[in-house]
Design a protein around this motif. Structure first.
Motif, PDB file in Angstrom:
ATOM      1  N   ALA A 128       2.011   7.816   8.587  1.00 36.58           N
ATOM      2  CA  ALA A 128       1.943   7.193   7.261  1.00 36.58           C
ATOM      3  C   ALA A 128       3.321   6.695   6.825  1.00 36.58           C
ATOM      4  O   ALA A 128       3.473   5.558   6.367  1.00 36.58           O
ATOM      5  CB  ALA A 128       1.399   8.186   6.239  1.00 36.58           C
ATOM      6  N   ILE A 129       4.346   7.558   6.986  1.00 39.32           N
ATOM      7  CA  ILE A 129       5.713   7.170   6.634  1.00 39.32           C
ATOM      8  C   ILE A 129       6.155   5.992   7.490  1.00 39.32           C
ATOM      9  O   ILE A 129       6.763   5.029   7.005  1.00 39.32           O
ATOM     10  CB  ILE A 129       6.672   8.364   6.846  1.00 39.32           C
TER      11      ILE A 129
ATOM     12  N   ILE B 117       0.859  -1.191   0.000  1.00 37.35           N
ATOM     13  CA  ILE B 117       0.000   0.000   0.000  1.00 37.35           C
ATOM     14  C   ILE B 117       0.893   1.237   0.000  1.00 37.35           C
ATOM     15  O   ILE B 117       1.767   1.385   0.847  1.00 37.35           O
ATOM     16  CB  ILE B 117      -0.950  -0.015   1.204  1.00 37.35           C
ATOM     17  N   SER B 118       0.640   2.120  -0.975  1.00 31.26           N
ATOM     18  CA  SER B 118       1.497   3.286  -1.158  1.00 31.26           C
ATOM     19  C   SER B 118       1.369   4.274  -0.003  1.00 31.26           C
ATOM     20  O   SER B 118       0.364   4.329   0.700  1.00 31.26           O
ATOM     21  CB  SER B 118       1.122   3.973  -2.459  1.00 31.26           C
ATOM     22  N   VAL B 119       2.420   5.060   0.182  1.00 28.43           N
ATOM     23  CA  VAL B 119       2.476   6.006   1.296  1.00 28.43           C
ATOM     24  C   VAL B 119       1.329   7.013   1.225  1.00 28.43           C
ATOM     25  O   VAL B 119       0.791   7.440   2.240  1.00 28.43           O
ATOM     26  CB  VAL B 119       3.847   6.716   1.334  1.00 28.43           C
ATOM     27  N   ILE B 120       0.909   7.353   0.010  1.00 28.96           N
ATOM     28  CA  ILE B 120      -0.125   8.384  -0.119  1.00 28.96           C
ATOM     29  C   ILE B 120      -1.479   7.837   0.344  1.00 28.96           C
ATOM     30  O   ILE B 120      -2.304   8.562   0.899  1.00 28.96           O
ATOM     31  CB  ILE B 120      -0.175   8.919  -1.578  1.00 28.96           C
ATOM     32  N   ILE B 121      -1.697   6.547   0.170  1.00 25.68           N
ATOM     33  CA  ILE B 121      -2.946   5.936   0.653  1.00 25.68           C
ATOM     34  C   ILE B 121      -2.935   5.864   2.176  1.00 25.68           C
ATOM     35  O   ILE B 121      -3.910   6.204   2.839  1.00 25.68           O
ATOM     36  CB  ILE B 121      -3.139   4.540   0.029  1.00 25.68           C
TER      37      ILE B 121
ATOM     38  N   ARG C 178      12.038  11.790   0.059  1.00 23.18           N
ATOM     39  CA  ARG C 178      11.355  11.933  -1.222  1.00 23.18           C
ATOM     40  C   ARG C 178       9.843  11.737  -1.061  1.00 23.18           C
ATOM     41  O   ARG C 178       9.050  12.487  -1.620  1.00 23.18           O
ATOM     42  CB  ARG C 178      11.911  10.890  -2.192  1.00 23.18           C
ATOM     43  N   SER C 179       9.450  10.732  -0.283  1.00 29.03           N
ATOM     44  CA  SER C 179       8.019  10.482  -0.087  1.00 29.03           C
ATOM     45  C   SER C 179       7.356  11.618   0.676  1.00 29.03           C
ATOM     46  O   SER C 179       6.204  11.952   0.403  1.00 29.03           O
ATOM     47  CB  SER C 179       7.792   9.191   0.692  1.00 29.03           C
TER      48      SER C 179
END
Lengths: 274, 266
Positions: free
Chosen positions: B147-148, B124-128, B211-212
């Motif tokens: 989230a990170i 699951i991507s960090v933005i989700i 970066r994220s």
């Protein structure tokens, strides 16, 4: 004057663990610096404890609404299906276009193929493309080209170039020079050298990398919709904005399924090829 | 295959190989055509795209330098989120790694549970994760940190579990043989062996996390992304370029720092 054990006058008899920093003083200084740095970061954000605790109870409610898939019906499922199809289509188009654009850039960025100026240009393009998170490009593309999958495809093409051209350029730099020399010795032109000397040596790697990148593009395509660039991510954002958390959960699970499918297909195909 | 003079002619590929290649190319083209048609992109969009990009670049240059003072704060916040998120992730992933390593996990069931956590957090991507935690904790850097932190469990947990699996079993055994208890075995037998890997993995992930963190602001989870979102809403392209340059700066800086640390470890 009494001497404490371990002080400067009497060398310590006690065994001390060796350290990579040279002396224990340096070690403590480095550890102190790291702790101070993390402490400063924590101080900067000033996260309050009651907000954290409030979050825990809030999270339980959210989870309750999510796991029951509250409000997911036939219509929602069809939206998920069309979003998934769009995600797949975006990843496919972007991978193919991206690879086609990457190939000349990779040749430009390989030191043993191109002159210094071309090398610097190619490397510059690659570094630029790799420096930003895909979503940063996506948000700019959405402003420039409007909402929808086209902005998404442009974003994915851009990020594909950084990845694909970099690895292909490295593959080109690692090839066997003997074959190049052989083509040149038979009087082949520059184009002949590229077509018959370089290309056959990197072709299997090119196909493998393209499939690998496709798998990564599916991953990106499933989320860049969050900033409006098409695909299933766009549906996810809408569901969050409408506080439709059961639907959100269904979408997140679909994204996980899409990502895992892409990974499986990609690893199977790559194993077949190699 | 024979040439004009009736003698066999050398060919690189057999007929079957050529057929396979041709089919591969054909399938690629068909799939491409289907995908393109499924997207329903209008052709005039594509044709006008280069002109649009050129226009964009003209509007971006020169960057709005006066704006650069305003983004120092959000830029620092971005780094703060990356550092604390990585720290949180380390706290969460050490026990997970312990469970997800075959030689340290107590039972088969805990091993599978550890593996499951690693796989789920990674896919699951960090933005989700950020979207979810903004709902839970409200907008702000706290959601970003969590989230990170959660997203990185998979990465740190997986690599750390591999480091646990690769340790030399004789060292813990030696500590045990001298009468050390479980804590001694951990501190003198296991920790020294995984410490370099641990530092390397953490630094590497921190660099990825910087970066994220630059995009978390798009969904309200703090950092420089919020500024970028705001200036783009007003089509302030020159300010957007300032932000992009700033992001490029911190990303390259953290990448360099992480490369130096990892080089030292070798």
């Amino acid at each position: 004057m009494t001497t404490e054990p371990g002080s400067a006058e009497t060398p310590s008899r006690q065994w001390q663990r060796p350290t990579v920093f040279g002396s224990h003083r340096t070690k403590h200084a480095v550890y102190g610096l790291v702790v101070a740095f993390i402490g400063w970061n924590a101080f900067q954000l000033r996260i309050s404890v009651d907000r954290l605790l409030l979050g825990v109870s809030e999270g339980a409610t959210l989870l309750g609404r999510m796991v029951t898939f509250e409000g997911v019906g036939r219509h929602e499922l069809s939206v998920i299906v069309s979003g998934s199809i769009e995600t797949f289509a975006m990843s496919i188009v972007a991978t193919i276009v991206g690879v086609v654009i990457s190939i000349p850039i990779a040749f430009l960025a390989a030191r043993n193929v191109s002159p210094l100026l071309g090398y610097l240009l190619g490397r510059g393009a690659i570094t630029f493309s790799r420096a930003f998170h895909g979503l940063v490009f996506a948000i700019i593309a959405v402003k420039a080209f409007g909402f929808g999958p086209f902005a998404g495809v442009v974003t994915l093409v851009f990020t594909t170039v950084g990845f694909y051209a970099k690895l292909l350029a490295e593959a080109l730099e690692d090839i066997d020079e003997g074959q190049i020399e052989a083509i040149r010795a038979t009087g082949g032109s520059r184009l002949d050298v590229i077509l018959f000397g370089f290309l056959p040596q990197v072709l299997p790697r090119m196909i493998g990398l393209a499939i690998y990148r496709w798998d990564m593009n599916i991953r990106s395509a499933s989320i860049i919709g969050i900033v409006g660039a098409g695909g299933i991510g766009q549906v996810l954002l809408t569901s969050f904005e409408r506080f439709d958390y059961g639907f959100s959960m269904a979408i997140i699970l679909s994204i996980v399924a899409i990502v895992i499918t892409g990974e499986l297909v990609s690893s199977t195909v790559r194993r077949r090829i190699q | 295959m024979t040439g004009v003079d009736g003698r066999p002619r050398w060919e690189h590929h057999t007929r079957r190989q050529r057929l396979a290649r041709f089919c591969g190319l054909l399938v690629t083209l068909v799939v491409f055509a289907w995908a393109w048609q499924a997207l329903g992109v209008r052709y005039d969009f594509v044709v006008s795209a280069p002109a649009e990009v050129q226009d964009l670049l003209m509007r971006m240059y020169p960057p709005d330098m006066a704006y650069s003072y305003e983004i120092v704060g959000p830029l620092i916040e971005t780094v703060n989120i990356a550092v604390l998120g990585t720290g949180l992730s380390v706290l969460l992933s050490v026990p997970i790694a312990y469970l997800a390593a075959e030689n340290t996990s107590p039972t088969r069931l805990t091993y599978l549970a550890g593996k499951l956590v690693v796989t789920v957090t990674r896919s699951i991507s960090v933005i989700i994760w950020a979207l979810v935690f903004v709902v839970i904790f409200g907008p702000g850097p706290l959601a970003g940190v969590v989230a990170i932190g959660v997203r990185s469990i998979g990465f740190i947990g997986k690599l750390l579990a591999e480091a646990f699996e690769e340790i030399d079993p004789r060292q813990p055994e030696a500590i045990r043989a001298t009468g050390g208890n479980a804590v001694d075995v951990m501190v003198y037998g296991i920790v020294p062996q995984v410490k370099p890997a641990f530092v390397g993995i953490t630094t590497y992930r921190w660099d990825i996390n910087v970066r994220s963190s630059t995009v978390l602001g798009f969904v309200g989870a703090g950092g420089i992304g919020a500024e970028l979102f705001a200036v783009l809403d007003f089509f302030r392209w020159d300010a957007a370029l300032t932000i992009l340059i700033a992001i490029l700066g911190i990303v390259l800086l953290s990448e360099g720092l992480s490369a130096v640390v990892r080089e030292k470890l070798r």
